[in-house]
Design a protein around this motif. Structure first.
Motif, PDB file in Angstrom:
ATOM      1  N   THR A 170     -83.095 -69.972 166.124  1.00  6.44           N
ATOM      2  CA  THR A 170     -83.362 -70.530 164.812  1.00  6.44           C
ATOM      3  C   THR A 170     -82.478 -71.753 164.601  1.00  6.44           C
ATOM      4  O   THR A 170     -81.277 -71.712 164.867  1.00  6.44           O
ATOM      5  CB  THR A 170     -83.036 -69.490 163.719  1.00  6.44           C
ATOM      6  OG1 THR A 170     -83.770 -68.301 163.971  1.00  6.44           O
ATOM      7  CG2 THR A 170     -83.367 -70.019 162.334  1.00  6.44           C
ATOM      8  N   TRP A 171     -83.094 -72.847 164.127  1.00  3.27           N
ATOM      9  CA  TRP A 171     -82.344 -74.047 163.788  1.00  3.27           C
ATOM     10  C   TRP A 171     -81.803 -73.892 162.369  1.00  3.27           C
ATOM     11  O   TRP A 171     -82.491 -73.432 161.460  1.00  3.27           O
ATOM     12  CB  TRP A 171     -83.244 -75.271 163.826  1.00  3.27           C
ATOM     13  CG  TRP A 171     -83.434 -75.819 165.189  1.00  3.27           C
ATOM     14  CD1 TRP A 171     -84.467 -75.553 166.055  1.00  3.27           C
ATOM     15  CD2 TRP A 171     -82.577 -76.732 165.881  1.00  3.27           C
ATOM     16  NE1 TRP A 171     -84.308 -76.217 167.231  1.00  3.27           N
ATOM     17  CE2 TRP A 171     -83.147 -76.973 167.159  1.00  3.27           C
ATOM     18  CE3 TRP A 171     -81.379 -77.359 165.558  1.00  3.27           C
ATOM     19  CZ2 TRP A 171     -82.561 -77.826 168.080  1.00  3.27           C
ATOM     20  CZ3 TRP A 171     -80.798 -78.212 166.477  1.00  3.27           C
ATOM     21  CH2 TRP A 171     -81.386 -78.430 167.741  1.00  3.27           C
ATOM     22  N   LEU A 172     -80.545 -74.263 162.183  1.00  3.85           N
ATOM     23  CA  LEU A 172     -79.919 -74.241 160.858  1.00  3.85           C
ATOM     24  C   LEU A 172     -79.375 -75.618 160.538  1.00  3.85           C
ATOM     25  O   LEU A 172     -78.914 -76.353 161.428  1.00  3.85           O
ATOM     26  CB  LEU A 172     -78.775 -73.225 160.823  1.00  3.85           C
ATOM     27  CG  LEU A 172     -79.125 -71.772 161.069  1.00  3.85           C
ATOM     28  CD1 LEU A 172     -77.867 -70.907 161.013  1.00  3.85           C
ATOM     29  CD2 LEU A 172     -80.150 -71.269 160.078  1.00  3.85           C
ATOM     30  N   LEU A 173     -79.371 -75.943 159.247  1.00  7.84           N
ATOM     31  CA  LEU A 173     -78.743 -77.154 158.754  1.00  7.84           C
ATOM     32  C   LEU A 173     -77.671 -76.706 157.772  1.00  7.84           C
ATOM     33  O   LEU A 173     -77.975 -76.067 156.763  1.00  7.84           O
ATOM     34  CB  LEU A 173     -79.744 -78.071 158.049  1.00  7.84           C
ATOM     35  CG  LEU A 173     -79.155 -79.271 157.312  1.00  7.84           C
ATOM     36  CD1 LEU A 173     -78.400 -80.189 158.282  1.00  7.84           C
ATOM     37  CD2 LEU A 173     -80.244 -80.027 156.591  1.00  7.84           C
ATOM     38  N   GLY A 174     -76.434 -76.986 158.122  1.00  9.12           N
ATOM     39  CA  GLY A 174     -75.334 -76.610 157.255  1.00  9.12           C
ATOM     40  C   GLY A 174     -74.691 -77.848 156.669  1.00  9.12           C
ATOM     41  O   GLY A 174     -74.684 -78.906 157.259  1.00  9.12           O
TER      42      GLY A 174
END
Length: 174
Positions: A170-174
């Protein structure tokens, strides 16, 4: 020179007097995390109170020290934050990078369960479980972005992947 009965309605004063008697007889400090009181202006407030026995030279309880902190606004703000966090996509959190390099999330919304499959209590003191699932090729980039933000005291931003136990990435943007 005033008693609880001079300051509070009788039912509240009765409660406080019974607490005081118990502390005076047992000789142990007690903390009351949330006592609701009504002020003279009929306003409801919530107090966090510590009651501490004070001993004389012979070890007998001589006095009782009570320290109360009005936590009404704090609790209202926490409730509002919880309401906002419940409706926000993803997760809201507070991230701490400690001097020894360890990390924790003292506050994190329930959204962490959907993303990482762990509960807020599992990362409150140690966030390593989150770093353990970072996709291997993204670990260095993620760590560099965190240290860069910490060194410069700038907002943190990073795109990275996680790989959970079911092997989905899963790609996350933090």
């Amino acid at each position: 020179g005033k008693t609880d009965y001079d300051l509070f309605p009788a039912d509240q004063a009765d409660l406080f007097a019974s607490q005081d008697s118990m502390i005076l007889s047992q000789g142990e400090m007690l903390t009351f995390p949330g006592i609701e009181i009504q002020t003279h202006s009929q306003e409801n407030r919530i107090l966090r109170t510590k009651k501490i026995p004070i001993f004389d030279d012979s070890g007998q309880v001589q006095y009782l020290l009570g320290i109360s902190e009005d936590v009404t606004e704090q609790l209202e703000l926490e409730n509002r934050l919880s309401q906002l966090a419940r409706h926000a996509p993803g997760m809201l959190y507070q991230f701490h990078l400690k001097p020894d390099g360890t990390t924790c999330l003292p506050y994190v919304s329930e959204g962490i369960r959907e993303i990482y499959g762990v509960g807020p209590e599992e990362v409150k003191h140690n966030a390593q479980v989150l770093f353990d699932v970072v996709y291997q090729n993204d670990v260095e980039q993620l760590n560099q972005s965190i240290f860069h933000s910490a060194e410069r005291l700038t907002p943190w931003r990073c795109e990275f992947r996680i790989c959970l136990t079911d092997k989905t990435i899963t790609w996350l943007l933090g």
